[in-house]
Design an enzyme around this catalytic site. Structure first.
Site, mmCIF file in Angstrom:
data_model
loop_
_atom_site.group_PDB
_atom_site.id
_atom_site.type_symbol
_atom_site.label_atom_id
_atom_site.label_comp_id
_atom_site.label_asym_id
_atom_site.label_seq_id
_atom_site.Cartn_x
_atom_site.Cartn_y
_atom_site.Cartn_z
ATOM 1 N N THR A 13 0.831 -1.210 0.000
ATOM 2 C CA THR A 13 0.000 0.000 0.000
ATOM 3 C C THR A 13 0.866 1.260 0.000
ATOM 4 O O THR A 13 0.689 2.158 -0.817
ATOM 5 C CB THR A 13 -0.902 -0.003 1.257
ATOM 6 O OG1 THR A 13 -1.680 -1.182 1.232
ATOM 7 C CG2 THR A 13 -1.797 1.210 1.305
ATOM 8 N N ARG A 45 8.002 -9.341 -2.088
ATOM 9 C CA ARG A 45 8.053 -10.803 -1.976
ATOM 10 C C ARG A 45 7.754 -11.436 -3.333
ATOM 11 O O ARG A 45 8.378 -12.390 -3.742
ATOM 12 C CB ARG A 45 7.010 -11.292 -0.962
ATOM 13 C CG ARG A 45 7.515 -11.385 0.436
ATOM 14 C CD ARG A 45 6.433 -11.854 1.361
ATOM 15 N NE ARG A 45 5.221 -11.041 1.240
ATOM 16 C CZ ARG A 45 4.319 -10.913 2.188
ATOM 17 N NH1 ARG A 45 4.480 -11.552 3.324
ATOM 18 N NH2 ARG A 45 3.251 -10.167 2.013
ATOM 19 N N ILE A 136 -0.080 13.277 8.463
ATOM 20 C CA ILE A 136 0.058 14.488 9.290
ATOM 21 C C ILE A 136 1.531 14.656 9.687
ATOM 22 O O ILE A 136 2.123 13.731 10.243
ATOM 23 C CB ILE A 136 -0.788 14.380 10.585
ATOM 24 C CG1 ILE A 136 -2.251 14.065 10.266
ATOM 25 C CG2 ILE A 136 -0.675 15.659 11.409
ATOM 26 C CD1 ILE A 136 -3.107 13.813 11.502
ATOM 27 N N GLY A 187 -6.797 -0.561 2.482
ATOM 28 C CA GLY A 187 -5.354 -0.435 2.738
ATOM 29 C C GLY A 187 -5.026 0.326 4.013
ATOM 30 O O GLY A 187 -3.897 0.777 4.192
ATOM 31 N N GLU A 190 -3.181 -2.746 9.387
ATOM 32 C CA GLU A 190 -1.868 -3.387 9.425
ATOM 33 C C GLU A 190 -1.977 -4.787 8.825
ATOM 34 O O GLU A 190 -3.075 -5.353 8.733
ATOM 35 C CB GLU A 190 -1.375 -3.484 10.874
ATOM 36 C CG GLU A 190 -1.092 -2.150 11.521
ATOM 37 C CD GLU A 190 -0.048 -1.338 10.759
ATOM 38 O OE1 GLU A 190 1.075 -1.804 10.596
ATOM 39 O OE2 GLU A 190 -0.382 -0.231 10.296
ATOM 40 N N LYS A 205 2.624 4.171 18.258
ATOM 41 C CA LYS A 205 2.688 5.590 17.877
ATOM 42 C C LYS A 205 2.787 6.485 19.115
ATOM 43 O O LYS A 205 3.521 7.478 19.123
ATOM 44 C CB LYS A 205 1.460 5.953 17.045
ATOM 45 C CG LYS A 205 1.465 5.263 15.678
ATOM 46 C CD LYS A 205 0.095 5.311 15.035
ATOM 47 C CE LYS A 205 0.095 4.729 13.642
ATOM 48 N NZ LYS A 205 -1.254 4.499 13.111
#
Ligand code: NAP
Ligand code: HSE
Length: 433
Positions: A13, A45, A136, A187, A190, A205
């Protein structure tokens, strides 16, 4: 001038977003940098897979280490994710003296202390703007824009998938699982979506934000982490009746010489800025002693939005010509100090309680009397009539109390014969508390 040559590890993504942006904004980027920036090699991959970007002129490798080592790669852009493979690749890039850009918050939060030490010794930049809050520029804001402040608080919606799920549950009444499938298709999620729904991604985060804000080492293991699996459409609706929205927040607060670090579902008054941030959007409110509260808002996930942040790092590296202009964690390495992290049991907060009770006289009095015994007052209450069912549902908001008070009172309330099933409890944030 000679072009700066990038090697991308990963064409998923974010990797594809980085290639699309290279194609679309090549001229503007080269104007900003003063020389062309080109992608010479990339790895995946499955190198033969069709991608949603123009790979013309980019050599595709199955082995990411071949990209790290390639002579025609000056900067390594790690967009694979996960820990061990990414760690090995980033270490190899540092050892080869190549600056690294990564979107990998797990890697930074869990291995960053060691990686930054290596990078600093080697004089190599490891940049990670895309690791927090997608598009951001929150890392730059904290590390540079607010560098003159003592940062007292960082509170935000920092997982796009979770916010997307909660928003659709609230607006459309759709159950959790089907919304998660949509977030994966878009997308946002995780590779292992439990990282999003169990709060681990937000904890990664928050770890990074707290370190930048408070000048402390990355302390992922100290973050109290609660996800969104337990939130039902029933709680979202009851919270709304009480004038609140439920959001999944990362909260880092300075409290004297200590800090509080937690990720949790939270009720916010519906008039608050963060309560109105919907969908895949993220928002972070950072409070500095000089500037007061400042807000940062934008897409928190998705290929192009995240690629925007990846490119910000690439442009910085190109402009800085290999020099480390700002230290990775904001403070100079020798200035970073560990801070005590308060246990959840020592924190104070207002709480939301939901109970299912027998529809009979005196039940409410028994509940409020237990709360009063624990020195807890009720700030707001809503009771939904049974509508043909035997049980009534009561939702309430308490005063600001200690964690141990609410745990003891909840246990006593659960013992009442008229209370059926488990109590649901969430913390409530009133900004400024
Ligand atoms: P993704 O779509 O799963 O893409 C991962 C890429 O890495 C794929 O091209 C995959 O190859 C390759 N890959 C996976 N495992 C590998 C391995 N062991 N060795 C070599 N290559 C491997 O992931 P993504 O969403 O782009 O995320 C990439 C990173 O960005 C993660 O750290 C993520 O946390 C972070 N991030 C993502 C977003 C977002 O909105 N998606 C936002 C901010 C940060 P194949 O394509 O051939 O399978
Ligand atoms: N899975 C992450 C999210 C990607 O949904 O916020 C952005 O970091």
């Amino acid at each position: 001038m000679q072009a700066l040559r990038l090697g991308l590890l990963g064409l998923g993504t974010v990797g594809q977003g980085v290639v699309r942006l290279a194609r679309r904004n090549a001229e503007a980027i080269s104007q900003r940098v003063g020389r062309p920036v080109v992608i010479t090699a990339a790895s995946a991959r499955d190198p033969g897979k069709t991608r949603d970007c123009d790979l013309d002129g980019i050599r595709i490798e199955a082995d990411p280490m071949a990209v790290v080592r390639a002579e025609d790669v000056d900067v390594v852009v790690e967009l694979i994710g996960g820990l061990d493979a990414a760690d090995t690749l980033v270490r190899a890039a540092i050892a080869a003296g190549k600056p690294v850009v990564t979107a990998n918050k797990a890697l930074i939060a869990e291995r960053g202390n060691a990686l930054f030490a290596l990078a600093t010794d080697a004089g190599v930049t490891v940049a990670f703007e895309a690791a927090v809050a997608g598009g951001i520029p929150i890392i730059k804001a904290l590390r540079e824009g607010l560098a003159g402040n003592r940062i007292d608080e960082v509170v935000g919606i920092i997982n796009g998938t979770g916010n997307y799920i909660l928003t659709r549950m609230q607006n459309e009444g759709i159950a959790f699982d089907s919304v998660l499938a949509d977030a994966q298709r878009l997308g946002y999620a995780e590779a292992d979506p439990s990282f999003d729904v169990d709060g681990i991604d937000a904890a990664h985060k928050l770890t990074i934000l707290a370190s930048l804000a408070f000048g402390m080492p990355l302390a992922f293991d100290s973050v109290t982490c609660e996800g969104i699996r337990g939130i039902s459409t029933k709680d979202i609706e009851l919270a709304r009746q009480l004038g609140y929205h439920i959001k999944h927040l990362g909260i880092a607060k300075r409290r004297g010489d200590a800090v509080e670090l937690r990720v949790q579902p939270t009720l916010l008054p519906e008039t608050e800025l963060l309560a109105k941030v919907d969908g895949v959007l993220n928002a972070v409110v950072v409070t500095g002693d000089a500037v007061g509260p400042t807000g940062y808002f934008g897409p928190g996930a998705g290929g192009d939005a995240t690629a925007s942040a990846v490119w910000a790092d690439i442009v910085d590296i190109a402009r800085d010509q290999g020099q480390i202009r700002v230290p990775p964690l904001s403070a100079q390495p020798e200035g970073i100090r560990a801070l005590p992290v308060r246990a959840l049991s020592e924190t104070r907060s207002s709480h939301y309680l939901r109970l299912q009770v027998a529809d009979e006289a005196g039940v409410l009095r028994s509940i409020t009397s237990i709360l009063a015994d624990h020195d807890i007052s009720v700030e707001a209450i809503y009771q939904r009539e049974p509508r043909g069912e035997q049980d009534a549902v009561i939702a309430m908001i308490t005063s600001v109390i200690g964690e141990s008070q609410i745990i003891a009172a909840s246990a006593a309330i659960a013992e009442l014969p008229a209370v059926h099933g488990a109590l649901t409890r969430m913390r409530v944030e009133h900004p400024g508390d």
